[in-house]
Design an enzyme around this catalytic site. Structure first.
Site, PDB file in Angstrom:
ATOM      1  N   ASP A 176       0.864  -1.174   0.000  1.00 19.01           N
ATOM      2  CA  ASP A 176       0.000   0.000   0.000  1.00 19.01           C
ATOM      3  C   ASP A 176       0.905   1.230   0.000  1.00 19.01           C
ATOM      4  O   ASP A 176       2.136   1.139   0.122  1.00 19.01           O
ATOM      5  CB  ASP A 176      -0.982  -0.034   1.180  1.00 19.01           C
ATOM      6  CG  ASP A 176      -2.185   0.885   0.936  1.00 19.01           C
ATOM      7  OD1 ASP A 176      -2.141   1.709   0.009  1.00 19.01           O
ATOM      8  OD2 ASP A 176      -3.172   0.792   1.686  1.00 19.01           O
TER       9      ASP A 176
HETATM   10  C1  BGC Z   1      -5.005   3.382   0.406  1.00 15.64           C
HETATM   11  C2  BGC Z   1      -5.257   2.375  -0.688  1.00 15.64           C
HETATM   12  C3  BGC Z   1      -5.194   3.039  -2.033  1.00 15.64           C
HETATM   13  C4  BGC Z   1      -3.844   3.711  -2.184  1.00 15.64           C
HETATM   14  C5  BGC Z   1      -3.649   4.353  -3.534  1.00 15.64           C
HETATM   15  C6  BGC Z   1      -3.757   4.212   0.148  1.00 15.64           C
HETATM   16  O1  BGC Z   1      -3.650   5.264   1.034  1.00 15.64           O
HETATM   17  O2  BGC Z   1      -4.881   2.719   1.645  1.00 15.64           O
HETATM   18  O3  BGC Z   1      -6.499   1.760  -0.483  1.00 15.64           O
HETATM   19  O4  BGC Z   1      -5.414   2.105  -3.044  1.00 15.64           O
HETATM   20  O5  BGC Z   1      -3.725   4.698  -1.182  1.00 15.64           O
HETATM   21  O6  BGC Z   1      -4.466   5.431  -3.734  1.00 15.64           O
END
Ligand code: BGC
Length: 717
Positions: A263
């Site tokens: 993530d």
């Molecule tokens: C979130 C994810 C997301 C990623 C990209 C993160 O902060 O936890 O769910 O896909 O950002 O935007």
């Protein structure tokens, strides 16, 4: 030159490409970056040309995607195409209801359609992979990400998980209308302590296996090509540092072949978690634990080469990760796809938008849950000739897009006022006033609201949370409506004119204080582009709501976590003191899981079974007759729950095991069949093994998790 065919190349060709790559190019494939404001800088262009980046997120401008892809496919040494990823959670341009709202439809086919519709739009812009579906089962409405989630139940979440994957990925990913799915966040993020986003998670192995893992298993079974690892610490270890989770469980046991993406910045955050002593160590831990793609930290490009030279990371680990990334790109047809198919054919685009608008309307209508309808106040009777539409959401557009609204355009949202005016019988007077602001104080004008209300026969109050009060990093310790909105409802109810409440929110709110002040309540979540039309049709009875809650609504924050599948206790609440209850609050929820009313009524017969006992290989058929006993046609979602009353481990008081929908005209009856077998009765025992135990079982078929008609059967070896 790449040909225009979308056919994937042979896997032997992928291996051949891998064998020609130098270390820098290999590491590049594992690097995912995001350009500032979605625009490529000169520096990024150079990185692409050198093969030092393999994928991007958050670029949505087709001309930027095309420019980047042209550099990668024509100017880089090995011409390896880039992968473009984005959070397409509930739509791309056309915005559908938020996932928790869609889960209220309990309709897998609808969700498949929504996912396909979103995929068509995003792929037309050049996006290849969506960071979706979000499959984190969640039992704590304080957590803002409940808005993105499928709700509290693993059975429902698994059903919907399949649908999301089928819809996004279809059968042939290289088709120009599909997206690779990346279910997230593997696994357990939905249980963050206190509902506080980014907080740590402590769950037993049994809960992990029984509650949090099933929707992911379903996604991989359905062929999801990638996954995103959660960035919170689960039982003390962030997944990016947990090879048992990512390698043993995910790769070996589950058999995921595609890449695991970290993530956002999760590799660096291993330092903040106190798992890595510095960023370089974090890289070694992450790649050795099974993180293939480093989302935005940039640390793989900084340290992997050094770590390889020091022998802390093996080249074969890097090669395996690169191979997974290249294979995904190949599945998407990127090696043979023209780098610039992105000129969107305007006719095709308009056709897609038109079809998707219809799907969005259908989805919005099916996502609404009727929570209360005293004296059959809804649908609004034709005798009502004047309506006061009051509240800060009356003429709102933007908030209805909800969190994670991709490139949705708020100008395209149909407001509630527009919807009401469109579907009201001719000549109905509709007066609209805000009454107060959504969140900030100082603009309240209750007097004006009262004045307008007093000249009308009915009040429709449009209240709720702002979209950014739910979603990521939007945890709440209080779940009430903002105070000025509560006050608005107070003053409106004092007029004595009946109030219909429409609640917009990304989570269950605490409605206890206002429930008695309203005669009817519609839980509308955030419904997306078609908000006004959907609610207009529902309010005037052109559509009969059928949504059911995918998550329990508490009476107060103090009851949380509250969910229907509780374990029994040694001192049940219905016993006299001392028993398992609060001294200042009931144990029951305000609205239970699975709850939702209709403009009609349904009668359920007692379920009949094809046999009173089944063995491990037989199937139990459960037949329930359901009748529409009201005066209008309507759709009902029947739910099958079971209970294993005596087992070697305490089992939940009820567990959802089946969902069926039926549409009935007034007076119409239908027999509905559910089937279950011993695998549906299995559980994870104390030693962590999946187990089927013989014995007696109860089952209920009913309209929600608290009501239902009971039967029983035995399971014998
Ligand atoms: C979130 C994810 C997301 C990623 C990209 C993160 O902060 O936890 O769910 O896909 O950002 O935007």
């Amino acid at each position: 030159m790449p040909s225009s065919s979308l056919k994937p190349i042979e896997s032997s060709d992928i291996r051949a490409i891998l064998s020609r790559m130098n270390l820098e190019e290999k590491i590049g494939q594992l690097v995912q970056l995001t350009p500032k404001d979605g625009i490529l800088s000169e520096e990024l262009k150079t990185l692409i040309q050198k093969g030092k980046v393999g994928s991007f997120l958050n670029i949505t401008d087709p001309s930027q995607i095309e420019a980047a892809q042209l550099i990668a496919s024509h100017k880089s040494r090995l011409q390896i195409p880039l992968l473009f990823a984005f959070d397409v959670l509930h739509g791309f341009k056309t915005i559908f209801p938020i996932p928790i709202a869609l889960a209220s439809s309990m309709d897998a086919e609808l969700i498949e359609q929504v996912a396909r519709a979103a995929a068509k739009e995003a792929r037309a812009f050049g996006i290849h992979l969506t960071f979706a579906p979000m499959l984190d089962v969640c039992r704590d409405p304080r957590w803002g990400r409940v808005a993105e989630s499928p709700g509290e139940d693993p059975f429902l979440a698994s059903l919907l998980s399949s649908a999301w994957i089928k819809g996004f990925q279809g059968k042939n990913l290289s088709s120009s209308s599909l997206l690779a799915a990346c279910p997230k966040h593997f696994v357990g993020y939905g249980a963050v302590e206190g509902g506080r986003d980014y907080n740590s998670v402590t769950i037993s192995y049994r809960l992990l296996q029984e509650i949090y893992l099933p929707p992911f298993l379903q996604a991989f079974k359905q062929g999801a090509f990638a996954t995103m690892a959660a960035f919170v610490a689960i039982n003390g270890l962030p997944p990016a540092a947990n090879p048992q989770l990512l390698k043993d469980l995910l790769r070996k046991d589950i058999g995921l072949e595609g890449p695991v993406i970290s993530d956002w910045n999760a590799v660096r955050e291993l330092v903040h978690h106190g798992i890595a002593e510095n960023e370089k160590a974090a890289v070694a831990i992450a790649i050795n634990s099974g993180i293939d793609i480093d989302m935005v930290s940039g640390l793989y490009s900084q340290y992997l080469e050094e770590l390889l030279q020091e022998g802390k990371v093996k080249e074969e680990t890097i090669d395996a990760a690169v191979q997974r990334v290249l294979t995904l790109k190949n599945k998407l047809g990127l090696f043979t796809q023209e780098p610039h198919p992105l000129k969107i054919d305007q006719n095709r685009w308009q056709t897609i938008l038109k079809t998707n608008k219809q799907i969005a309307l259908e989805a919005a209508k099916k996502s609404v849950v009727l929570l209360k309808n005293e004296d059959g106040l809804l649908p609004i009777a034709p005798s009502i000739r004047s309506i006061a539409l009051i509240g800060p959401f009356s003429e709102e557009r933007k908030e209805h897009l909800g969190p994670w609204s991709a490139i949705g355009d708020s100008n395209e949202v149909i407001t509630l006022a527009e919807g009401l005016k469109r579907y009201a019988p001719r000549g109905t007077k509709i007066n609209v006033v805000e009454g107060c602001n959504k969140f900030s104080h100082g603009t309240e004008d209750y007097q004006q609201a009262i004045k307008i209300a007093q000249h009308c026969q009915l009040i429709v109050a449009a209240v709720g949370e702002k979209a950014n009060m739910s979603g990521e990093a939007a945890s709440r310790a209080f779940l009430d409506l903002p105070t000025q909105q509560q006050k608005l409802i107070d003053v409106l109810s004092e007029t004595g004119i009946p109030v219909v409440l429409i609640v917009f929110s990304g989570r269950p709110l605490d409605l206890s204080r206002i429930i008695s002040k309203t005669k009817a309540i519609l839980q509308a979540w955030f419904l997306g582009t078609e908000t006004g039309d959907a609610l207009g049709q529902i309010l005037f009875g052109l559509y009969n709501p059928s949504g059911k809650l995918p998550i329990t609504f508490p009476r107060s924050v103090g009851q949380i976590p509250i969910y229907y599948a509780q374990l029994p206790t040694g001192r049940p609440a219905n016993r006299s003191f001392p028993s398992c209850r609060y001294i200042d609050q009931s144990n029951t929820p305000l609205f239970p899981f699975g709850y939702g009313l209709s403009y009609t009524t349904f009668h359920y017969s007692f379920p009949t079974l094809n046999r009173s006992r089944i063995n491990y290989h037989q199937t139990l058929e459960i037949l329930t007759e359901i009748e529409n006993t009201g005066t209008v046609p309507g759709e009902e979602i029947l739910q099958l729950y079971i209970r294993d009353p005596v087992a070697s481990l305490s089992r939940p008081l009820k567990e959802l095991k089946g969902i069926k929908r039926v549409f009935l005209k007034p007076g119409e009856r239908q027999k509905i069949k559910f089937t279950i077998s011993s695998v549906d009765l299995a559980f994870i025992d104390y030693e962590g093994k999946r187990k089927i135990e013989p014995g007696q079982f109860f089952l209920w078929v009913g309209p929600n998790s608290m009501e239902g008609k009971r039967a029983q059967f035995d399971l014998v070896p």
